[in-house]
Design an enzyme around this catalytic site. Structure first.
Site, PDB file in Angstrom:
ATOM      1  CG  ASP A  34     -31.597  49.031  25.328  1.00  0.00           C
ATOM      2  OD1 ASP A  34     -32.113  48.104  25.948  1.00  0.00           O
ATOM      3  OD2 ASP A  34     -30.881  49.905  25.856  1.00  0.00           O
ATOM      4  CD  GLU A 211     -36.314  48.345  31.623  1.00  0.00           C
ATOM      5  OE1 GLU A 211     -36.023  49.492  31.974  1.00  0.00           O
ATOM      6  OE2 GLU A 211     -35.536  47.385  31.742  1.00  0.00           O
TER       7      GLU A 211
HETATM    8  O1  FUB Z   1     -30.126  50.042  28.156  1.00  0.00           O
HETATM    9  C1  FUB Z   1     -30.518  50.836  29.234  1.00  0.00           C
HETATM   10  C2  FUB Z   1     -31.880  50.420  29.707  1.00  0.00           C
HETATM   11  O2  FUB Z   1     -31.857  49.060  30.077  1.00  0.00           O
HETATM   12  C3  FUB Z   1     -32.927  50.474  28.622  1.00  0.00           C
HETATM   13  O3  FUB Z   1     -33.347  51.748  28.341  1.00  0.00           O
HETATM   14  C4  FUB Z   1     -33.908  49.532  29.192  1.00  0.00           C
HETATM   15  O4  FUB Z   1     -34.890  49.134  28.282  1.00  0.00           O
HETATM   16  C5  FUB Z   1     -33.011  48.415  29.622  1.00  0.00           C
HETATM   17  O5  FUB Z   1     -32.668  47.602  28.515  1.00  0.00           O
END
Ligand code: FUB
Length: 453
Positions: A34, A211
């Protein structure tokens, strides 16, 4: 067999020459995900989430307790600053797991780090410096709404008129207008229509949004890049003429890849070039065939098209990006400034971050080091435990030209001492390899180095 030995065996010989050149992933001493790059003054501050080494097998089995910081001034050598914030900083959130994708932004000399605590909500930490210390000014979550498990992955930007926007969410995309204090907002939480799946819907969303949004403005275009529909996730993006849309889907910056379940964009311009950050699972799959959520941040360079759109890039390369500067080795360089590391780890002590877990054959590569007309000696700050150990200083590969070897004198466990040796004069810009030799494991700890004329 411990993890480190397995890692060494898995990479030995067959990967050796490949890895000598490799720049992706950019961090090898920890699992990072991330990426949230922030350009501040002349430096790229790379905030990341952190997958623990012992994350269990299985997709989605994240184990994440803190956020890390790395910096670079050349895009290839990254200095490890360790943990910059952790779940402990959010007393209102769960403490065991859930330190997901963060983003930091500067406003009026203060630094605001927006962090999701998965299952508890989105909070904000504030510091006077990008290195921290970050503190929670609210003592409660920033975003108060009723889709708490979806409140992840905040992204923030400040428009030219001073209005700041915070976007977030999986599988929908929400936003609020932040107040000037950056720790409160006005108006309602808004959902961007048509982006993301509604509950129980299949992938009918034309944006393929999942996301990890990354919002920014460039040359009057507003961009929203994001992890595209799971799984595997690629990176998609949309553009708009205003920060609140309407958003027009523009396609993929990167298609998903079956070697990876996730991805997560961070995009910056730096020293006249444009970069997209994300992650792969390369280091995990060097250890095992089994998917664990142990991810590693990668970077690619790209050029915007004339109309502001972004070309589709192939999956993360192993070679990564070219340096945008050279490193001056005649001033103190932290040992944890690394382009590529084999085998070693980093830790935090009273003198800050240092390199540890150094075994025979491990090495650190520092890229694009400008030796000028050549150096005469090499100095390093060492806390040495073992009797028989050395740092070989080599050029351009772990077996390349040997400039010299610093024979380490034992200093006692926690005593840092500067030790030095003569080196062969060799001019020019080179990749410097500090290759560790010795007859036991855990040879010594290493804080910084420099060349002398
Ligand atoms: O790293 C945890 C979660 O997985 C993140 O918040 C999302 O974007 C995905 O990368």
């Amino acid at each position: 067999m411990n993890v480190k030995i397995k890692f060494f065996l898995a990479t030995a010989f067959i990967f050796f020459t490949v890895l000598c050149k490799a720049q992706n992933p950019v961090i090898q001493t920890k699992y990072t995900a991330d990426p949230a790059p922030m350009v501040y003054k002349d430096t790229v501050f790379l905030y990341t989430s952190h997958d623990e080494n012992d994350a269990g097998p299985g997709m989605g089995k994240f184990l994440m307790k803190d956020w890390l910081l790395y910096t670079s001034v050349d895009m290839v050598n990254w200095t490890d600053h360790g943990v910059v914030a952790s779940l402990k900083d959010f007393t209102w959130g769960r403490q065991d797991n859930g330190a997901w994708a963060p983003q930091c932004i500067e406003r009026n000399g203060k630094f605001y780090l927006y962090c999701p605590v998965q299952g508890s909500g989105i909070g904000v930490l504030v510091a006077d410096s990008p290195y921290g210390p970050f503190k929670d000014p609210l003592g409660k979550k920033l975003i108060e709404d009723d889709h708490i498990w979806n409140d992840i992955d905040p992204t923030v930007f400040i428009d030219d008129d001073g209005q700041a926007y915070l976007y977030w969410g999986n599988p929908s995309l929400w936003y609020v207008k932040l107040n000037e204090d950056m720790i409160s907002y006005s108006g309602e939480v808004m959902k961007i229509p048509g982006v993301g799946k509604e509950k129980d819907q299949k992938d009918s969303d034309t944006y393929h949004y999942q996301e990890g949004p990354w919002g920014y403005k460039r040359n009057n275009h507003y961009y929203m890049a994001y992890a595209s529909t799971c799984c595997p996730e690629g990176i998609g993006y949309a553009m708009a003429l205003t920060p609140t849309g309407p958003w027009e889907y523009k396609g993929y910056i990167m298609q998903g890849n079956k070697k990876s379940s996730g991805n997560h964009p961070g995009i910056i311009d730096y020293k006249g070039k444009s970069y997209v950050f994300g992650f792969n699972f390369r280091l995990n799959f060097l250890l095992t065939d089994v998917h664990h959520e142990r991810r590693s941040v990668c970077i690619e360079e790209f050029n915007y098209n004339l109309d502001g759109t972004i070309p589709e890039l192939p999956w993360w390369s192993e070679t990564g990006v070219a340096p945008v500067g050279t490193l001056n080795p005649f001033k103190r360089t932290e040992a944890e400034t690394i382009a590529w590391a084999q085998g070693v780890k980093t830790a935090k002590g009273t003198n800050g971050i240092y390199v540890t877990d150094i075994d025979n054959g491990d090495y650190i590569k520092v890229k694009a080091v400008d030796l000028g007309k050549g150096a005469k000696n090499f100095e390093a700050s060492i806390a040495g435990m073992a009797g028989d150990a050395a740092i070989e200083i080599r050029l351009d590969s772990p077996t390349g030209i040997l400039l010299g070897a610093l024979q380490i004198k034992s200093t006692g466990n926690n005593t840092w001492k500067t030790q030095s040796c003569r080196v062969k004069k060799q001019p020019g810009v080179h990749d410097v390899y500090l290759v560790f030799k010795g007859n036991s494991n855990g040879l010594f700890n290493f804080d910084w180095w420099k060349f002398g004329i």
